[in-house]
Design a protein around this motif. Structure first.
Motif, PDB file in Angstrom:
ATOM      1  N   ALA A  21       8.600  -7.369   2.900  1.00 28.55           N
ATOM      2  CA  ALA A  21       8.285  -5.947   3.050  1.00 28.55           C
ATOM      3  C   ALA A  21       7.982  -5.603   4.504  1.00 28.55           C
ATOM      4  O   ALA A  21       8.413  -4.567   5.024  1.00 28.55           O
ATOM      5  CB  ALA A  21       7.101  -5.574   2.165  1.00 28.55           C
ATOM      6  N   LEU A  22       7.245  -6.496   5.167  1.00 21.86           N
ATOM      7  CA  LEU A  22       6.893  -6.270   6.562  1.00 21.86           C
ATOM      8  C   LEU A  22       8.142  -6.247   7.449  1.00 21.86           C
ATOM      9  O   LEU A  22       8.294  -5.374   8.318  1.00 21.86           O
ATOM     10  CB  LEU A  22       5.932  -7.372   7.017  1.00 21.86           C
ATOM     11  N   LEU A  23       9.062  -7.183   7.232  1.00 21.88           N
ATOM     12  CA  LEU A  23      10.283  -7.232   8.036  1.00 21.88           C
ATOM     13  C   LEU A  23      11.168  -6.027   7.788  1.00 21.88           C
ATOM     14  O   LEU A  23      11.781  -5.482   8.716  1.00 21.88           O
ATOM     15  CB  LEU A  23      11.052  -8.521   7.734  1.00 21.88           C
ATOM     16  N   GLU A  24      11.266  -5.597   6.546  1.00 15.32           N
ATOM     17  CA  GLU A  24      12.109  -4.450   6.228  1.00 15.32           C
ATOM     18  C   GLU A  24      11.532  -3.145   6.772  1.00 15.32           C
ATOM     19  O   GLU A  24      12.261  -2.277   7.246  1.00 15.32           O
ATOM     20  CB  GLU A  24      12.303  -4.341   4.712  1.00 15.32           C
ATOM     21  N   ALA A  25      10.200  -3.012   6.716  1.00 14.76           N
ATOM     22  CA  ALA A  25       9.555  -1.757   7.117  1.00 14.76           C
ATOM     23  C   ALA A  25       9.140  -1.740   8.581  1.00 14.76           C
ATOM     24  O   ALA A  25       9.010  -0.672   9.181  1.00 14.76           O
ATOM     25  CB  ALA A  25       8.343  -1.481   6.228  1.00 14.76           C
TER      26      ALA A  25
ATOM     27  N   ALA B  30      -5.263  -3.896  -0.720  1.00 13.89           N
ATOM     28  CA  ALA B  30      -4.046  -4.549  -1.197  1.00 13.89           C
ATOM     29  C   ALA B  30      -4.395  -5.804  -1.976  1.00 13.89           C
ATOM     30  O   ALA B  30      -4.687  -6.853  -1.404  1.00 13.89           O
ATOM     31  CB  ALA B  30      -3.133  -4.877  -0.022  1.00 13.89           C
ATOM     32  N   GLY B  31      -4.375  -5.697  -3.286  1.00 18.94           N
ATOM     33  CA  GLY B  31      -4.698  -6.829  -4.145  1.00 18.94           C
ATOM     34  C   GLY B  31      -5.021  -6.342  -5.540  1.00 18.94           C
ATOM     35  O   GLY B  31      -5.139  -5.139  -5.787  1.00 18.94           O
TER      36      GLY B  31
ATOM     37  N   LEU C 129      -5.683  -3.240   3.671  1.00 18.83           N
ATOM     38  CA  LEU C 129      -6.551  -4.407   3.787  1.00 18.83           C
ATOM     39  C   LEU C 129      -6.212  -5.392   2.676  1.00 18.83           C
ATOM     40  O   LEU C 129      -6.393  -5.085   1.495  1.00 18.83           O
ATOM     41  CB  LEU C 129      -8.024  -3.992   3.720  1.00 18.83           C
ATOM     42  N   ALA C 130      -5.701  -6.560   3.059  1.00 16.94           N
ATOM     43  CA  ALA C 130      -5.230  -7.556   2.105  1.00 16.94           C
ATOM     44  C   ALA C 130      -6.118  -8.794   2.142  1.00 16.94           C
ATOM     45  O   ALA C 130      -6.996  -8.922   2.996  1.00 16.94           O
ATOM     46  CB  ALA C 130      -3.783  -7.932   2.425  1.00 16.94           C
ATOM     47  N   GLU C 131      -5.882  -9.713   1.205  1.00 18.53           N
ATOM     48  CA  GLU C 131      -6.714 -10.921   1.121  1.00 18.53           C
ATOM     49  C   GLU C 131      -5.900 -12.145   0.735  1.00 18.53           C
ATOM     50  O   GLU C 131      -4.853 -12.044   0.103  1.00 18.53           O
ATOM     51  CB  GLU C 131      -7.836 -10.726   0.103  1.00 18.53           C
ATOM     52  N   SER C 132      -6.417 -13.293   1.120  1.00 19.63           N
ATOM     53  CA  SER C 132      -5.967 -14.570   0.580  1.00 19.63           C
ATOM     54  C   SER C 132      -7.204 -15.446   0.460  1.00 19.63           C
ATOM     55  O   SER C 132      -7.772 -15.887   1.465  1.00 19.63           O
ATOM     56  CB  SER C 132      -4.932 -15.236   1.493  1.00 19.63           C
ATOM     57  N   VAL C 133      -7.639 -15.656  -0.785  1.00 24.95           N
ATOM     58  CA  VAL C 133      -8.859 -16.422  -1.060  1.00 24.95           C
ATOM     59  C   VAL C 133      -8.644 -17.257  -2.325  1.00 24.95           C
ATOM     60  O   VAL C 133      -8.734 -16.731  -3.438  1.00 24.95           O
ATOM     61  CB  VAL C 133     -10.085 -15.499  -1.276  1.00 24.95           C
ATOM     62  N   PRO C 134      -8.326 -18.532  -2.212  1.00 24.30           N
ATOM     63  CA  PRO C 134      -8.249 -19.364  -3.411  1.00 24.30           C
ATOM     64  C   PRO C 134      -9.568 -19.333  -4.179  1.00 24.30           C
ATOM     65  O   PRO C 134     -10.640 -19.472  -3.603  1.00 24.30           O
ATOM     66  CB  PRO C 134      -7.985 -20.764  -2.836  1.00 24.30           C
TER      67      PRO C 134
ATOM     68  N   GLY D 120       0.385  -4.133  -1.707  1.00 23.09           N
ATOM     69  CA  GLY D 120       0.121  -3.155  -0.667  1.00 23.09           C
ATOM     70  C   GLY D 120       1.225  -3.093   0.364  1.00 23.09           C
ATOM     71  O   GLY D 120       1.564  -2.007   0.871  1.00 23.09           O
ATOM     72  N   ALA D 121       1.813  -4.240   0.697  1.00 17.73           N
ATOM     73  CA  ALA D 121       2.929  -4.257   1.648  1.00 17.73           C
ATOM     74  C   ALA D 121       4.137  -3.535   1.065  1.00 17.73           C
ATOM     75  O   ALA D 121       4.817  -2.770   1.765  1.00 17.73           O
ATOM     76  CB  ALA D 121       3.286  -5.699   1.997  1.00 17.73           C
ATOM     77  N   VAL D 122       4.404  -3.760  -0.221  1.00 18.83           N
ATOM     78  CA  VAL D 122       5.509  -3.055  -0.877  1.00 18.83           C
ATOM     79  C   VAL D 122       5.212  -1.563  -0.934  1.00 18.83           C
ATOM     80  O   VAL D 122       6.101  -0.729  -0.682  1.00 18.83           O
ATOM     81  CB  VAL D 122       5.743  -3.620  -2.289  1.00 18.83           C
ATOM     82  N   TRP D 123       3.974  -1.216  -1.249  1.00 21.82           N
ATOM     83  CA  TRP D 123       3.587   0.207  -1.290  1.00 21.82           C
ATOM     84  C   TRP D 123       3.900   0.894   0.028  1.00 21.82           C
ATOM     85  O   TRP D 123       4.510   1.964   0.040  1.00 21.82           O
ATOM     86  CB  TRP D 123       2.089   0.336  -1.602  1.00 21.82           C
ATOM     87  N   TYR D 124       3.495   0.280   1.140  1.00 23.55           N
ATOM     88  CA  TYR D 124       3.723   0.957   2.409  1.00 23.55           C
ATOM     89  C   TYR D 124       5.189   0.959   2.798  1.00 23.55           C
ATOM     90  O   TYR D 124       5.688   1.943   3.351  1.00 23.55           O
ATOM     91  CB  TYR D 124       2.886   0.353   3.533  1.00 23.55           C
ATOM     92  N   ALA D 125       5.894  -0.105   2.487  1.00 24.06           N
ATOM     93  CA  ALA D 125       7.327  -0.127   2.772  1.00 24.06           C
ATOM     94  C   ALA D 125       8.025   1.019   2.034  1.00 24.06           C
ATOM     95  O   ALA D 125       8.911   1.685   2.583  1.00 24.06           O
ATOM     96  CB  ALA D 125       7.923  -1.468   2.375  1.00 24.06           C
ATOM     97  N   GLN D 126       7.613   1.248   0.796  1.00 21.10           N
ATOM     98  CA  GLN D 126       8.197   2.352   0.038  1.00 21.10           C
ATOM     99  C   GLN D 126       7.834   3.702   0.644  1.00 21.10           C
ATOM    100  O   GLN D 126       8.628   4.643   0.612  1.00 21.10           O
ATOM    101  CB  GLN D 126       7.754   2.281  -1.427  1.00 21.10           C
TER     102      GLN D 126
END
Length: 349
Positions: free
Chosen positions: A74-78, A229-230, A140-145, A308-314
């Protein structure tokens, strides 16, 4: 330059929690030894086609790719800008990042989860105050195992009683409830017992990401739109923000995989908390790659701000077809470059 791309900033907050090491709790990473590398590897994917911090690619224990591949597509496309905020990991990403804490979240069954929460909150707020004046939206996104479990604990502490989703088709709900029971007994806590405590509640039984994201969002100018974003994890952050008195619009952007998971209670939590929601209509049913096609079977679901990345790309006019096609191309490149965990099935259908 696409219209509006400079008015948004995508920020990925990465953290680590001791809970993720409990056997059977987290589906992030190929195994327990790989867990400390999971969030930093996800962060690398914002900048590179494969992580540089880890020798292997970001997969779950069953060989499915991290949703970071969707986020990167999504980031690369947008073409929107992104940055990583290290908010409590033992290992730093190899990619560009800002560090506000290296302290990993502790096991709240036995002690406070984030004892240095005030320092994390202040550094996050300082980062927000330095945001470029031209930015009008932040994702605002997250990565938390292990983060869906800390999400359950925080939601429960604020009185939102229910289940939470999981990164795998088999949700270890009984184990999550056991952790709530042990934590609440340590604290002498009943559901709703931490209403009005704001960041102190997250410091006691949450994780560093929750504190950093909430503090960052709270410090933003009122004119800046906040998108969380999550899935379950960002619903918990939304609950935290509301408990802190945040009265602006909140949009929680996730994927359809979280929305259709009944254990996520996405719509119920959104209504109870007072947040809007969006579910990215990804569909990998006909993917050539089993690793992506299995997203449709309940594996992975969300993470690294994929929804969230897809949302903004759209928002910028990028079609789902383009995002999914780029995802497949990135994944194919990952498979061809290896090395891969032994459980990865890389045959093209």
């Amino acid at each position: 330059m696409r219209k509006g791309e400079k008015s948004l900033m995508f920020l990925l907050f990465i953290s680590e929690t001791a809970l993720a090491r409990i056997p059977g709790l987290s589906a992030a990473g190929t195994d327990v030894k790989a867990l400390p590398y999971t969030a930093p590897a996800d962060a690398d994917m914002l900048f590179y086609d494969r992580p540089k911090v880890a020798p292997t690619l970001p997969f779950d224990p069953f060989g499915h790719p991290s949703p970071a591949v969707v986020t990167r597509a999504a980031l690369l496309e947008a073409g929107f800008p992104a940055m990583t905020v290290r908010a409590g990991t033992s290992i730093a990403p190899a990619s560009p990042h800002v560090t506000i804490s290296e302290s990993v979240g502790r096991d709240m069954r036995f002690e406070s989860a984030v004892p240095d929460y005030e320092e994390i909150a202040e550094r996050a707020a300082e980062l927000a105050r330095g945001l470029d004046e031209g930015v009008k939206r932040v994702v605002l996104a997250e990565s938390v195992p292990g983060g869906t479990t800390t999400a359950l604990l925080l939601l429960r502490a604020f009185g939102f009683v229910g289940t939470v989703s999981s990164a795998g088709p088999e949700n270890p709900l009984a184990l999550k409830e056991k952790i709530w029971k042990e934590t609440s007994e340590r604290l002498g806590l009943k559901p709703g017992g931490m209403k009005g405590m704001g960041l102190r509640a997250a410091a006691e039984l949450g994780d560093p990401m929750q504190i950093a994201v909430a503090a960052y969002a709270s410090a933003l100018p009122r004119g800046v739109e906040v998108v969380l974003a999550g899935g379950t994890q960002m619903m918990a952050v939304a609950a935290l923000l509301r408990d802190m008195g945040f009265d602006r619009r909140l949009l929680v952007a996730t994927t359809k995989y979280v929305h259709i998971d009944p254990t996520s209670r996405l719509e119920d939590y959104a209504r109870e908390i007072g947040a809007d929601w969006y579910a990215a209509p990804l569909d990998f049913t006909h993917s050539r790659f089993p690793g992506l096609a299995d997203y449709e079977k309940g594996f992975i679901k969300e993470g690294v701000g994929a929804g969230g990345a897809v949302w903004y790309a759209q928002q910028l006019g990028i079609s789902m077809e383009r995002i999914q096609s780029r995802t497949e191309a990135l994944y194919e490149k990952m498979l061809n470059e290896g090395p891969l965990p032994p459980k990865v099935v890389s045959e093209i259908r």
